[in-house]
Design a protein around this motif. Structure first.
Motif, PDB file in Angstrom:
ATOM      1  N   UNK A  87       0.847  -1.187   0.000  1.00 45.99           N
ATOM      2  CA  UNK A  87       0.000   0.000   0.000  1.00 45.99           C
ATOM      3  C   UNK A  87       0.886   1.241   0.000  1.00 45.99           C
ATOM      4  N   UNK A  88       0.307   2.348  -0.400  1.00 43.55           N
ATOM      5  CA  UNK A  88       1.059   3.604  -0.433  1.00 43.55           C
ATOM      6  C   UNK A  88       1.606   3.924   0.953  1.00 43.55           C
ATOM      7  N   UNK A  89       2.815   4.452   1.019  1.00 42.39           N
ATOM      8  CA  UNK A  89       3.381   4.818   2.326  1.00 42.39           C
ATOM      9  C   UNK A  89       2.618   5.990   2.939  1.00 42.39           C
ATOM     10  N   UNK A  90       2.794   6.154   4.223  1.00 41.76           N
ATOM     11  CA  UNK A  90       2.171   7.281   4.906  1.00 41.76           C
ATOM     12  C   UNK A  90       2.802   8.580   4.425  1.00 41.76           C
ATOM     13  N   UNK A  91       1.952   9.550   4.111  1.00 44.57           N
ATOM     14  CA  UNK A  91       2.465  10.866   3.723  1.00 44.57           C
ATOM     15  C   UNK A  91       2.459  11.827   4.901  1.00 44.57           C
ATOM     16  N   UNK A  92       1.619  11.550   5.873  1.00 38.90           N
ATOM     17  CA  UNK A  92       1.530  12.481   6.980  1.00 38.90           C
ATOM     18  C   UNK A  92       1.077  11.824   8.264  1.00 38.90           C
ATOM     19  N   UNK A  93       1.168  12.601   9.326  1.00 39.26           N
ATOM     20  CA  UNK A  93       0.757  12.171  10.652  1.00 39.26           C
ATOM     21  C   UNK A  93       0.080  13.354  11.321  1.00 39.26           C
ATOM     22  N   UNK A  94      -1.143  13.150  11.788  1.00 37.15           N
ATOM     23  CA  UNK A  94      -1.862  14.187  12.515  1.00 37.15           C
ATOM     24  C   UNK A  94      -1.726  13.859  13.997  1.00 37.15           C
ATOM     25  N   UNK A  95      -1.109  14.756  14.722  1.00 37.23           N
ATOM     26  CA  UNK A  95      -0.831  14.519  16.127  1.00 37.23           C
ATOM     27  C   UNK A  95      -1.008  15.830  16.874  1.00 37.23           C
ATOM     28  N   UNK A  96      -1.764  15.796  17.959  1.00 36.91           N
ATOM     29  CA  UNK A  96      -1.935  17.006  18.758  1.00 36.91           C
ATOM     30  C   UNK A  96      -1.723  16.685  20.232  1.00 36.91           C
ATOM     31  N   UNK A  97      -1.273  17.693  20.953  1.00 37.37           N
ATOM     32  CA  UNK A  97      -1.047  17.524  22.384  1.00 37.37           C
ATOM     33  C   UNK A  97      -1.289  18.869  23.055  1.00 37.37           C
ATOM     34  N   UNK A  98      -2.253  18.973  23.958  1.00 37.19           N
ATOM     35  CA  UNK A  98      -3.087  17.895  24.464  1.00 37.19           C
ATOM     36  C   UNK A  98      -4.092  17.447  23.400  1.00 37.19           C
ATOM     37  N   UNK A  99      -4.406  16.172  23.447  1.00 37.93           N
ATOM     38  CA  UNK A  99      -5.276  15.577  22.450  1.00 37.93           C
ATOM     39  C   UNK A  99      -6.745  15.774  22.834  1.00 37.93           C
ATOM     40  N   UNK A 100      -7.523  16.132  21.855  1.00 39.27           N
ATOM     41  CA  UNK A 100      -8.965  16.218  22.026  1.00 39.27           C
ATOM     42  C   UNK A 100      -9.533  14.912  21.477  1.00 39.27           C
ATOM     43  N   UNK A 101     -10.354  14.167  22.102  1.00 41.47           N
ATOM     44  CA  UNK A 101     -11.119  14.442  23.312  1.00 41.47           C
ATOM     45  C   UNK A 101     -10.520  13.839  24.583  1.00 41.47           C
ATOM     46  N   UNK A 102      -9.357  13.206  24.499  1.00 43.03           N
ATOM     47  CA  UNK A 102      -8.854  12.441  25.641  1.00 43.03           C
ATOM     48  C   UNK A 102      -8.079  13.279  26.651  1.00 43.03           C
ATOM     49  N   UNK A 103      -7.506  14.383  26.230  1.00 40.58           N
ATOM     50  CA  UNK A 103      -6.675  15.198  27.104  1.00 40.58           C
ATOM     51  C   UNK A 103      -5.253  14.675  27.258  1.00 40.58           C
ATOM     52  N   UNK A 104      -4.924  13.592  26.554  1.00 40.73           N
ATOM     53  CA  UNK A 104      -3.567  13.019  26.640  1.00 40.73           C
ATOM     54  C   UNK A 104      -2.541  14.051  26.187  1.00 40.73           C
ATOM     55  N   UNK A 105      -1.469  14.167  26.959  1.00 44.63           N
ATOM     56  CA  UNK A 105      -0.394  15.094  26.619  1.00 44.63           C
ATOM     57  C   UNK A 105       0.895  14.327  26.382  1.00 44.63           C
ATOM     58  N   UNK A 106       1.563  14.629  25.281  1.00 47.74           N
ATOM     59  CA  UNK A 106       2.828  13.983  24.950  1.00 47.74           C
ATOM     60  C   UNK A 106       3.993  14.802  25.483  1.00 47.74           C
ATOM     61  N   UNK A 107       4.957  14.121  26.026  1.00 51.04           N
ATOM     62  CA  UNK A 107       6.177  14.800  26.470  1.00 51.04           C
ATOM     63  C   UNK A 107       7.040  15.089  25.239  1.00 51.04           C
ATOM     64  N   UNK A 108       8.055  15.880  25.422  1.00 52.51           N
ATOM     65  CA  UNK A 108       8.981  16.186  24.316  1.00 52.51           C
ATOM     66  C   UNK A 108       9.590  14.888  23.788  1.00 52.51           C
ATOM     67  N   UNK A 109       9.952  13.966  24.678  1.00 48.18           N
ATOM     68  CA  UNK A 109      10.528  12.691  24.264  1.00 48.18           C
ATOM     69  C   UNK A 109       9.558  11.832  23.473  1.00 48.18           C
ATOM     70  N   UNK A 110       8.289  11.886  23.835  1.00 44.12           N
ATOM     71  CA  UNK A 110       7.273  11.104  23.127  1.00 44.12           C
ATOM     72  C   UNK A 110       6.996  11.681  21.746  1.00 44.12           C
ATOM     73  N   UNK A 111       7.149  12.987  21.626  1.00 47.98           N
ATOM     74  CA  UNK A 111       6.927  13.622  20.317  1.00 47.98           C
ATOM     75  C   UNK A 111       8.015  13.167  19.366  1.00 47.98           C
TER      76      UNK A 111
END
Length: 101
Positions: free
Chosen positions: A77-101
């Motif tokens: 299949x076609x490779x991924x062209x992008x990644x949508x990532x937000x922090x804090x995440x809606x609707x969960x409120x999950x927050x990524x640390x700098x290391x996790x990003x």
């Protein structure tokens, strides 16, 4: 700041950003538990949405993203062209640390 874009809301901003970044049939990864508008807008634009599983804290980690990309490659299949990532995440409120990003 060279340019400022004002929209009537976040969905309009996401739509314009996604239009600028992706073409029809591009594959874009999003966390499996994420803001519903991401999926809806991407699909409306003809983009292939590729959900990536999140952990118990609703965070997507690098191993899950690598696994998803490898599965797509194995299936020719076609490779991924992008990644949508937000922090804090809606609707969960999950927050990524700098290391996790």
């Amino acid at each position: 700041v060279e340019q400022v874009h004002v929209t009537i809301g976040s969905s309009a901003g996401f739509t314009l950003s996604f239009l600028a970044a992706f073409d029809v049939d591009d594959a874009v990864a999003i966390p499996s538990c994420s803001y519903p508008c991401y999926r809806n807008i991407l699909q409306a634009l003809g983009v292939v949405v590729v959900p990536v599983e999140t952990n118990a804290e609703f965070k997507m980690d690098a191993a899950a993203l690598r696994s998803c990309a490898q599965e797509r490659a194995n299936a020719n299949l076609a490779p991924l062209k992008g990644l949508i990532l937000s922090s804090p995440a809606n609707p969960t409120g999950a927050m990524l640390s700098a290391g996790e990003m």
